[in-house]
Scaffold this active site. Structure first.
Site, PDB file in Angstrom:
ATOM      1  N   GLY A 104       0.841  -1.190   0.000  1.00 26.84           N
ATOM      2  CA  GLY A 104       0.000   0.000   0.000  1.00 26.84           C
ATOM      3  C   GLY A 104       0.872   1.235   0.000  1.00 26.84           C
ATOM      4  O   GLY A 104       2.069   1.151   0.304  1.00 26.84           O
TER       5      GLY A 104
ATOM      6  N   CYS B 127       5.403  -6.046   1.522  1.00 31.38           N
ATOM      7  CA  CYS B 127       5.745  -4.632   1.518  1.00 31.38           C
ATOM      8  C   CYS B 127       5.054  -3.891   2.678  1.00 31.38           C
ATOM      9  O   CYS B 127       5.388  -4.151   3.825  1.00 31.38           O
ATOM     10  CB  CYS B 127       5.416  -4.031   0.151  1.00 31.38           C
ATOM     11  SG  CYS B 127       6.285  -2.494  -0.127  1.00 31.38           S
ATOM     12  N   TYR B 128       4.062  -3.049   2.422  1.00 31.14           N
ATOM     13  CA  TYR B 128       3.385  -2.375   3.540  1.00 31.14           C
ATOM     14  C   TYR B 128       2.868  -3.420   4.536  1.00 31.14           C
ATOM     15  O   TYR B 128       2.914  -3.214   5.751  1.00 31.14           O
ATOM     16  CB  TYR B 128       2.227  -1.514   3.023  1.00 31.14           C
ATOM     17  CG  TYR B 128       1.443  -0.839   4.135  1.00 31.14           C
ATOM     18  CD1 TYR B 128       1.884   0.368   4.664  1.00 31.14           C
ATOM     19  CD2 TYR B 128       0.302  -1.427   4.661  1.00 31.14           C
ATOM     20  CE1 TYR B 128       1.195   0.972   5.710  1.00 31.14           C
ATOM     21  CE2 TYR B 128      -0.399  -0.832   5.700  1.00 31.14           C
ATOM     22  CZ  TYR B 128       0.044   0.375   6.218  1.00 31.14           C
ATOM     23  OH  TYR B 128      -0.638   0.975   7.245  1.00 31.14           O
TER      24      TYR B 128
ATOM     25  N   HIS C 224       7.936  -7.652  -3.977  1.00 31.22           N
ATOM     26  CA  HIS C 224       6.630  -8.079  -4.491  1.00 31.22           C
ATOM     27  C   HIS C 224       6.720  -9.401  -5.252  1.00 31.22           C
ATOM     28  O   HIS C 224       7.121  -9.413  -6.422  1.00 31.22           O
ATOM     29  CB  HIS C 224       6.061  -6.992  -5.414  1.00 31.22           C
ATOM     30  CG  HIS C 224       5.662  -5.770  -4.672  1.00 31.22           C
ATOM     31  ND1 HIS C 224       4.412  -5.613  -4.111  1.00 31.22           N
ATOM     32  CD2 HIS C 224       6.354  -4.655  -4.347  1.00 31.22           C
ATOM     33  CE1 HIS C 224       4.354  -4.449  -3.489  1.00 31.22           C
ATOM     34  NE2 HIS C 224       5.516  -3.847  -3.619  1.00 31.22           N
TER      35      HIS C 224
ATOM     36  N   GLU D 158       4.319 -11.065  -6.359  1.00 29.79           N
ATOM     37  CA  GLU D 158       3.180 -11.212  -7.275  1.00 29.79           C
ATOM     38  C   GLU D 158       3.444 -10.647  -8.662  1.00 29.79           C
ATOM     39  O   GLU D 158       2.693 -10.917  -9.597  1.00 29.79           O
ATOM     40  CB  GLU D 158       1.919 -10.563  -6.661  1.00 29.79           C
ATOM     41  CG  GLU D 158       1.934  -9.040  -6.538  1.00 29.79           C
ATOM     42  CD  GLU D 158       2.647  -8.505  -5.292  1.00 29.79           C
ATOM     43  OE1 GLU D 158       3.485  -9.223  -4.732  1.00 29.79           O
ATOM     44  OE2 GLU D 158       2.376  -7.355  -4.906  1.00 29.79           O
TER      45      GLU D 158
ATOM     46  N   SER E 256     -25.256  -9.276 -25.749  1.00 29.28           N
ATOM     47  CA  SER E 256     -24.713  -8.241 -26.622  1.00 29.28           C
ATOM     48  C   SER E 256     -23.791  -8.838 -27.669  1.00 29.28           C
ATOM     49  O   SER E 256     -23.467  -8.198 -28.657  1.00 29.28           O
ATOM     50  CB  SER E 256     -23.927  -7.243 -25.774  1.00 29.28           C
ATOM     51  OG  SER E 256     -22.762  -7.883 -25.276  1.00 29.28           O
ATOM     52  N   GLY E 257     -23.364 -10.082 -27.417  1.00 26.65           N
ATOM     53  CA  GLY E 257     -22.379 -10.678 -28.315  1.00 26.65           C
ATOM     54  C   GLY E 257     -20.966 -10.489 -27.783  1.00 26.65           C
ATOM     55  O   GLY E 257     -20.005 -10.977 -28.344  1.00 26.65           O
ATOM     56  N   GLY E 258     -20.832  -9.769 -26.668  1.00 32.47           N
ATOM     57  CA  GLY E 258     -19.531  -9.605 -26.013  1.00 32.47           C
ATOM     58  C   GLY E 258     -19.211 -10.831 -25.164  1.00 32.47           C
ATOM     59  O   GLY E 258     -20.041 -11.730 -25.014  1.00 32.47           O
ATOM     60  N   VAL E 259     -18.004 -10.844 -24.618  1.00 35.87           N
ATOM     61  CA  VAL E 259     -17.532 -12.025 -23.890  1.00 35.87           C
ATOM     62  C   VAL E 259     -18.407 -12.341 -22.678  1.00 35.87           C
ATOM     63  O   VAL E 259     -18.886 -13.472 -22.521  1.00 35.87           O
ATOM     64  CB  VAL E 259     -16.074 -11.800 -23.386  1.00 35.87           C
ATOM     65  CG1 VAL E 259     -15.552 -13.030 -22.677  1.00 35.87           C
ATOM     66  CG2 VAL E 259     -15.168 -11.400 -24.527  1.00 35.87           C
ATOM     67  N   ASP E 260     -18.655 -11.335 -21.837  1.00 38.35           N
ATOM     68  CA  ASP E 260     -19.316 -11.616 -20.558  1.00 38.35           C
ATOM     69  C   ASP E 260     -20.753 -12.094 -20.740  1.00 38.35           C
ATOM     70  O   ASP E 260     -21.170 -13.078 -20.142  1.00 38.35           O
ATOM     71  CB  ASP E 260     -19.296 -10.372 -19.653  1.00 38.35           C
ATOM     72  CG  ASP E 260     -17.891  -9.835 -19.488  1.00 38.35           C
ATOM     73  OD1 ASP E 260     -16.948 -10.607 -19.717  1.00 38.35           O
ATOM     74  OD2 ASP E 260     -17.730  -8.646 -19.159  1.00 38.35           O
ATOM     75  N   SER E 261     -21.509 -11.392 -21.572  1.00 38.52           N
ATOM     76  CA  SER E 261     -22.910 -11.799 -21.718  1.00 38.52           C
ATOM     77  C   SER E 261     -22.998 -13.151 -22.420  1.00 38.52           C
ATOM     78  O   SER E 261     -23.878 -13.959 -22.130  1.00 38.52           O
ATOM     79  CB  SER E 261     -23.735 -10.724 -22.423  1.00 38.52           C
ATOM     80  OG  SER E 261     -23.428 -10.633 -23.788  1.00 38.52           O
TER      81      SER E 261
ATOM     82  N   LYS F 299     -11.700 -11.365 -15.495  1.00 35.42           N
ATOM     83  CA  LYS F 299     -11.965 -11.468 -16.931  1.00 35.42           C
ATOM     84  C   LYS F 299     -11.266 -12.676 -17.594  1.00 35.42           C
ATOM     85  O   LYS F 299     -11.866 -13.399 -18.382  1.00 35.42           O
ATOM     86  CB  LYS F 299     -11.489 -10.183 -17.617  1.00 35.42           C
ATOM     87  CG  LYS F 299     -11.854 -10.076 -19.068  1.00 35.42           C
ATOM     88  CD  LYS F 299     -13.209  -9.480 -19.215  1.00 35.42           C
ATOM     89  CE  LYS F 299     -13.618  -9.281 -20.640  1.00 35.42           C
ATOM     90  NZ  LYS F 299     -14.910  -8.587 -20.692  1.00 35.42           N
TER      91      LYS F 299
END
Ligand code: XMP
Length: 515
Positions: free
Chosen positions: A58, A85-86, A172, A174, A226-231, A371
């Site tokens: 942080g 770290c923090y 870090h 990660e 919508s034709g997008g990935v999520d929907s 995602k």
């Protein structure tokens, strides 16, 4: 049903830009992980039953007034804790050690010398490269801890209380710049916390199907595609769970790209076998947008019409109880670090969003996923790659890429130009690496010459950006040959265009879309 979330790592967020990355690294190790704010009440943490806790980094200093602190009692839960770290400095502070400002801020790669390669540094030999980003250092170690690693600038770059399973890392693990970072995190997750790698997309899929079936029962579900990935992933998932009880509605707002309607209809009906209702409302949208040039006005009209069309479709089916939505984990993380400033700049996220007054019960089966995990889930269900790797496309569609008035003729010009952009970017093998690449139709005409004729035609602007999440973005240094080909093709093949320009602005201060 077996709960696949029995082995969990909790990440407490102290505001680091890397907090999400920590959770993702844990999940990549096939262990479920969630992020909670640093001040989450102890009761909630206990209820979550983590097998280990990671305290993120942080921007604060522990000795500053008002520095974010977590409950000291988390150290009495009898589970391992890793401070990064923090997080390490906080651990030091809470256990009576001393944290002080370092003489030199340490940023970038550093050589870690391992003084004791047991516990979290097991199997790493004498040393490794790590990524540092800190201004404070440990001056005096807290009681019960020993130093297990140092760098030329940090005498205590790694410390541990092996008996209790408490560790602190100044660097870090990660980030990719710490090449052995995953091994270090794996040591914590597997050897120290005792988790097993059981969280896979296959197990998530089974778990999710069971949950959806249990929640929905014999009732009906509706969703907007919508034709997008999520929907697409949500609709496919819910349809797998409850079959024809899901009604997916695809609204054609007249602002879609070339060939989009046919492509989406074909995919959903033929390949994914969804119970699909197609609402062709193009004429209505275009009529409402007639003469409108203000971007926010465009968005409002499109948002309002979308809801009207959707409501009309929903009302035809009075037995629908649930609305399925593609909300993702980054949208629901209650944290100190992910509140982006851009929401107030454009009214995006209302477009395509459905009002709560519609009184549906929500099901949001992706709300635990990032995602990239949604893509893995989609792949697991057989959704084709060209859908899973689609670049984002805004809800108001081409309306915010046609500056000025929206007419059938101008839509066609943009559709043709945009199709060429898509084709060339794909042919150059750049499509997946670019966040968004598209054409914009400007509201100016310029003079040109074609053959012996003077022309007075439209200008197309090209936009290509890289981004992690759309909050900030950088323009892409597209190869000159590609830019040349795009310009040639658009001017030669799209009637009504005699000039192409390339947008070289980053976000901020610009935005990705032009409106
Ligand atoms: P900006 O232009 O604000 O865009 O930098 C950031 C991301 O959001 C998308 N965008 C929208 N998405 N409705 C949407 O659903 C909208 O009104 C809208 N405006 C922008 C944009 O494509 C980019 O990915």
């Amino acid at each position: 049903m077996k709960d696949i979330h029995t082995e969990k790592i909790l990440v407490l967020d102290f505001g680091s830009q890397y907090t999400q990355l920590i959770a993702r690294r844990v999940r990549e190790a096939k262990v479920y992980s969630e992020i909670m704010p640093y001040n989450t009440p102890l009761g909630k943490i206990k209820k979550f039953r983590p097998k280990g806790i990671i305290l993120s980094g942080g921007p604060s200093s522990v000795y500053q007034k008002g520095a974010p602190l977590c409950s000291r009692k988390i150290f009495d839960l009898n589970i391992p804790i890793l401070g990064i770290c923090y997080g390490m400095q906080l651990m030091t502070h809470l256990f009576g050690g001393k944290v002080a400002r370092a003489q030199k801020r340490e940023y970038g790669k550093a050589e870690l010398f391992i003084d004791n390669n047991t516990g979290i540094l097991k199997g790493l030999g004498d040393g490794t490269v790590v990524w540092m980003s800190h201004g404070d250092k440990i001056d005096e170690m807290p009681e019960g801890f020993v130093a297990i690693g140092h760098t030329p600038n940090s005498p205590v770059a790694a410390m541990g209380n092996v008996r209790k399973g408490f560790y602190g890392l100044q660097f870090h693990p990660e980030v990719v710049h710490t090449p052995k970072g995953s091994e270090i995190l794996h040591n914590f997750i597997f050897s120290i916390c005792g988790c097993s790698p059981s969280w896979t997309m296959k197990s998530f899929l089974d778990y999710s199907l069971g949950n959806i079936r249990k929640a929905v029962g014999k009732k009906k579900v509706i969703c907007a595609l919508s034709g997008g990935v999520d929907s697409t992933v949500v609709a496919t998932l819910v349809s797998r769970a409850v079959g024809g009880q899901l009604i997916s509605i695809f609204v054609n707002n007249g602002l879609l790209r070339k060939g989009e309607v046919e492509k989406v209809l074909n995919l959903f009906s033929e390949t994914l076998h969804l119970n699909l209702k197609y609402a062709d409302a193009a004429d209505i949208f275009l009529k409402k947008l007639d003469g409108v040039i203000d971007p926010e006005q465009k968005r409002k009209i499109i948002g309002r019409e979308f809801i009207r069309v959707f409501e009309r479709e929903a009302k035809k089916r009075s037995d629908v109880v649930f609305l399925a939505q593609g909300t993702l984990y980054p949208d629901v993380i209650e944290s100190v670090s992910f509140k982006g400033p851009s929401a107030t700049i454009k009214t995006h996220h209302n477009v395509g969003g459905l009002p709560t007054k519609m009184k549906f019960k929500l099901i949001e089966p992706l709300r635990e996923l990032f995602k990239d995990e949604v893509r893995v889930l989609g792949k697991e269900m057989g959704i084709p790659d060209d859908i899973l790797w689609r670049q984002p496309f805004p809800g108001p569609g081409l309306a915010v890429r046609i500056l000025g008035e929206i007419t059938e003729g101008r839509l066609n010009i943009l559709r043709e130009a945009d199709a060429i952009v898509l084709e060339e970017i794909k042919a150059a093998g750049l499509y997946r690496d670019i966040w968004q690449s598209f054409a914009v139709l400007l509201p100016v005409k310029t003079v040109g010459v074609m053959g012996d004729e003077r022309t007075y035609e439209n200008v197309i602007a090209l936009r290509a950006v890289t981004s992690m999440d759309g909050m900030t973005a950088d323009w892409v240094k597209l190869p000159y040959e590609l830019l040349g080909r795009l310009s040639n093709r658009i001017i030669n093949e799209v009637k009504g265009v005699n000039r192409v320009v390339y947008d070289i602005s980053s976000k901020p201060p610009s935005t990705i879309e032009w409106e």
